[in-house]
Motif scaffolding. Structure first.
Motif, PDB file in Angstrom:
ATOM      1  N   UNK A 143      -8.882  -1.609   6.710  1.00 38.54           N
ATOM      2  CA  UNK A 143      -9.693  -1.437   5.498  1.00 38.54           C
ATOM      3  C   UNK A 143      -9.580  -0.025   4.920  1.00 38.54           C
ATOM      4  N   UNK A 144      -9.383   0.954   5.789  1.00 34.96           N
ATOM      5  CA  UNK A 144      -9.311   2.339   5.304  1.00 34.96           C
ATOM      6  C   UNK A 144      -7.972   2.680   4.660  1.00 34.96           C
ATOM      7  N   UNK A 145      -6.939   1.909   4.942  1.00 37.76           N
ATOM      8  CA  UNK A 145      -5.602   2.246   4.429  1.00 37.76           C
ATOM      9  C   UNK A 145      -5.041   1.227   3.450  1.00 37.76           C
ATOM     10  N   UNK A 146      -5.732   0.113   3.246  1.00 42.94           N
ATOM     11  CA  UNK A 146      -5.139  -0.948   2.432  1.00 42.94           C
ATOM     12  C   UNK A 146      -4.927  -0.515   0.983  1.00 42.94           C
ATOM     13  N   UNK A 147      -5.804   0.304   0.442  1.00 45.42           N
ATOM     14  CA  UNK A 147      -5.610   0.754  -0.938  1.00 45.42           C
ATOM     15  C   UNK A 147      -4.333   1.586  -1.058  1.00 45.42           C
ATOM     16  N   UNK A 148      -4.104   2.462  -0.080  1.00 48.76           N
ATOM     17  CA  UNK A 148      -2.902   3.292  -0.084  1.00 48.76           C
ATOM     18  C   UNK A 148      -1.646   2.426  -0.006  1.00 48.76           C
ATOM     19  N   UNK A 149      -1.679   1.385   0.848  1.00 45.99           N
ATOM     20  CA  UNK A 149      -0.521   0.509   0.985  1.00 45.99           C
ATOM     21  C   UNK A 149      -0.305  -0.319  -0.282  1.00 45.99           C
ATOM     22  N   UNK A 150      -1.385  -0.790  -0.881  1.00 45.53           N
ATOM     23  CA  UNK A 150      -1.249  -1.547  -2.133  1.00 45.53           C
ATOM     24  C   UNK A 150      -0.561  -0.702  -3.203  1.00 45.53           C
ATOM     25  N   UNK A 151      -1.006   0.534  -3.326  1.00 49.20           N
ATOM     26  CA  UNK A 151      -0.427   1.424  -4.338  1.00 49.20           C
ATOM     27  C   UNK A 151       1.043   1.693  -4.067  1.00 49.20           C
ATOM     28  N   UNK A 152       1.378   1.944  -2.796  1.00 49.27           N
ATOM     29  CA  UNK A 152       2.763   2.245  -2.437  1.00 49.27           C
ATOM     30  C   UNK A 152       3.679   1.048  -2.662  1.00 49.27           C
ATOM     31  N   UNK A 153       3.222  -0.145  -2.287  1.00 47.50           N
ATOM     32  CA  UNK A 153       4.027  -1.350  -2.477  1.00 47.50           C
ATOM     33  C   UNK A 153       4.167  -1.696  -3.957  1.00 47.50           C
ATOM     34  N   UNK A 154       3.106  -1.532  -4.713  1.00 54.45           N
ATOM     35  CA  UNK A 154       3.164  -1.829  -6.143  1.00 54.45           C
ATOM     36  C   UNK A 154       4.132  -0.892  -6.855  1.00 54.45           C
ATOM     37  N   UNK A 155       4.198   0.353  -6.397  1.00 49.43           N
ATOM     38  CA  UNK A 155       5.095   1.324  -7.025  1.00 49.43           C
ATOM     39  C   UNK A 155       6.558   0.938  -6.842  1.00 49.43           C
ATOM     40  N   UNK A 156       6.869   0.211  -5.769  1.00 53.82           N
ATOM     41  CA  UNK A 156       8.251  -0.206  -5.520  1.00 53.82           C
ATOM     42  C   UNK A 156       8.633  -1.420  -6.350  1.00 53.82           C
ATOM     43  N   UNK A 157       7.671  -2.097  -6.906  1.00 51.74           N
ATOM     44  CA  UNK A 157       7.920  -3.239  -7.807  1.00 51.74           C
ATOM     45  C   UNK A 157       8.865  -4.269  -7.182  1.00 51.74           C
ATOM     46  N   UNK A 158       8.669  -4.564  -5.895  1.00 54.73           N
ATOM     47  CA  UNK A 158       9.477  -5.577  -5.233  1.00 54.73           C
ATOM     48  C   UNK A 158      10.778  -5.078  -4.643  1.00 54.73           C
ATOM     49  N   UNK A 159      11.172  -3.837  -4.940  1.00 59.42           N
ATOM     50  CA  UNK A 159      12.443  -3.307  -4.420  1.00 59.42           C
ATOM     51  C   UNK A 159      12.169  -2.612  -3.087  1.00 59.42           C
ATOM     52  N   UNK A 160      11.854  -3.408  -2.088  1.00 57.14           N
ATOM     53  CA  UNK A 160      11.454  -2.870  -0.797  1.00 57.14           C
ATOM     54  C   UNK A 160      12.665  -2.389  -0.006  1.00 57.14           C
ATOM     55  N   UNK A 161      12.468  -1.365   0.848  1.00 58.65           N
ATOM     56  CA  UNK A 161      13.596  -0.818   1.603  1.00 58.65           C
ATOM     57  C   UNK A 161      14.053  -1.708   2.753  1.00 58.65           C
ATOM     58  N   UNK A 162      13.224  -2.659   3.162  1.00 52.20           N
ATOM     59  CA  UNK A 162      13.564  -3.534   4.287  1.00 52.20           C
ATOM     60  C   UNK A 162      12.570  -4.688   4.311  1.00 52.20           C
ATOM     61  N   UNK A 163      12.794  -5.625   5.221  1.00 50.98           N
ATOM     62  CA  UNK A 163      11.806  -6.677   5.454  1.00 50.98           C
ATOM     63  C   UNK A 163      10.569  -6.031   6.074  1.00 50.98           C
ATOM     64  N   UNK A 164       9.406  -6.318   5.512  1.00 51.53           N
ATOM     65  CA  UNK A 164       8.168  -5.681   5.971  1.00 51.53           C
ATOM     66  C   UNK A 164       7.168  -6.718   6.457  1.00 51.53           C
ATOM     67  N   UNK A 165       6.535  -6.418   7.596  1.00 50.01           N
ATOM     68  CA  UNK A 165       5.445  -7.221   8.124  1.00 50.01           C
ATOM     69  C   UNK A 165       4.209  -6.332   8.239  1.00 50.01           C
ATOM     70  N   UNK A 166       3.059  -6.952   8.189  1.00 52.00           N
ATOM     71  CA  UNK A 166       1.799  -6.218   8.267  1.00 52.00           C
ATOM     72  C   UNK A 166       1.130  -6.481   9.609  1.00 52.00           C
ATOM     73  N   UNK A 167       0.688  -5.414  10.246  1.00 55.55           N
ATOM     74  CA  UNK A 167      -0.203  -5.526  11.401  1.00 55.55           C
ATOM     75  C   UNK A 167      -1.613  -5.434  10.833  1.00 55.55           C
TER      76      UNK A 167
END
Length: 279
Positions: free
Chosen positions: A65-89
């Protein structure tokens, strides 16, 4: 199924947790690596050059809960062009929060307690999907014609690296200059049929056979040119994504990466966003 999977732990601010998991699991079939950006932000973790170069098969994001906003912002900034396959813990996250992350490109998720068998199984599933839902493809358009066919070199003018250009002869150079027709062929090599590739190989072999080069030297030059053309075309088609390019080539990611180093090919230019159309 791959014998070994390398997964980067992306957990800014959670160095103790990441350090406890670092190392081999399941007899070496799953190896977890810690990111150098443990004191940075989510955006720093996703921008790790090792991720961009394809050093890892996937990344595991520690999200609570404390980091989800940061991750949302970072992922949204990549606009789907992710550096690798990503999974969430996913630590104490609601279903809606997990769904938001997956909508931003995350392939899958696991929940505590950490289970290497489950993570390995989910990584296999995510990596074997064709195409993976977690990685967007925005490759440049490719034409199919040689010079004179009216289709040009096959590269879009608004995105991606510039196509190869013919080189002028250099005194003492070990390799003869590349002709314009050869350049045009290499720029569209992925669109060529088996007969076209065979005809090209025969023509080049006959050309080399009339020179004073040894069989070995001629073969090395032809193979090197093919490797460079194929690697560049594969990266262009998959917007610089090494994992997808290697999968298309049916080569292990490390072998594909080794070819990139051999020919000094940087994937970064292939990841440039397409230019927007003029109004």
């Amino acid at each position: 199924m791959r014998e070994r999977l390398d997964c980067a732990i992306l957990a800014p601010g959670r160095e103790d947790w990441a350090g406890a998991l670092r190392g081999p699991h399941l007899g070496g079939r799953l190896v977890l690596h810690t990111s150098p950006h443990v004191h940075g932000t989510a955006r720093d973790a996703l921008a790790d050059p090792a991720m961009a170069r394809g050093r890892y098969d996937a990344g595991l994001l520690y999200v609570d809960e404390s980091s989800i906003r940061d991750w949302r912002t970072a992922l949204a900034a990549l606009a789907g062009r992710l550096p690798a396959v990503l999974l969430v813990y996913a630590v104490a996250l609601r279903a809606q929060a997990v769904g938001d992350l997956m909508a931003l490109g995350v392939a899958d998720f696991v929940r505590p307690p950490f289970c290497p068998e489950e993570l390995r199984a989910r990584l296999d599933h995510a990596l074997n999907r064709l195409p993976p839902a977690c990685i967007a493809e925005h490759g440049p358009a490719y034409g199919a014609g040689l010079p004179g066919s009216g289709s040009g070199s096959g590269f879009g003018s608004g995105s991606g690296p510039a196509p190869l250009r013919a080189r002028a002869p250099v005194a003492g150079a070990p390799e003869p200059p590349i002709t314009e027709s050869e350049i045009a062929f290499c720029n569209t090599i992925l669109d060529r049929s088996g007969n076209e590739l065979e005809a090209y190989a025969v023509a080049v072999a006959m050309q080399r056979a009339t020179s004073r080069e040894s069989f070995r030297a001629a073969k090395c030059q032809v193979v090197a040119r093919f490797e460079r053309a194929y690697i560049r075309a594969a990266l262009g088609r998959h917007a610089g994504n090494i994992t997808l390019a290697a999968r298309m080539a049916q080569k292990h990611r490390r072998a594909f990466w080794a070819l990139m180093r051999k020919h000094d090919i940087d994937p970064a230019p292939y990841r440039r966003a397409p230019a927007s159309d003029a109004d």
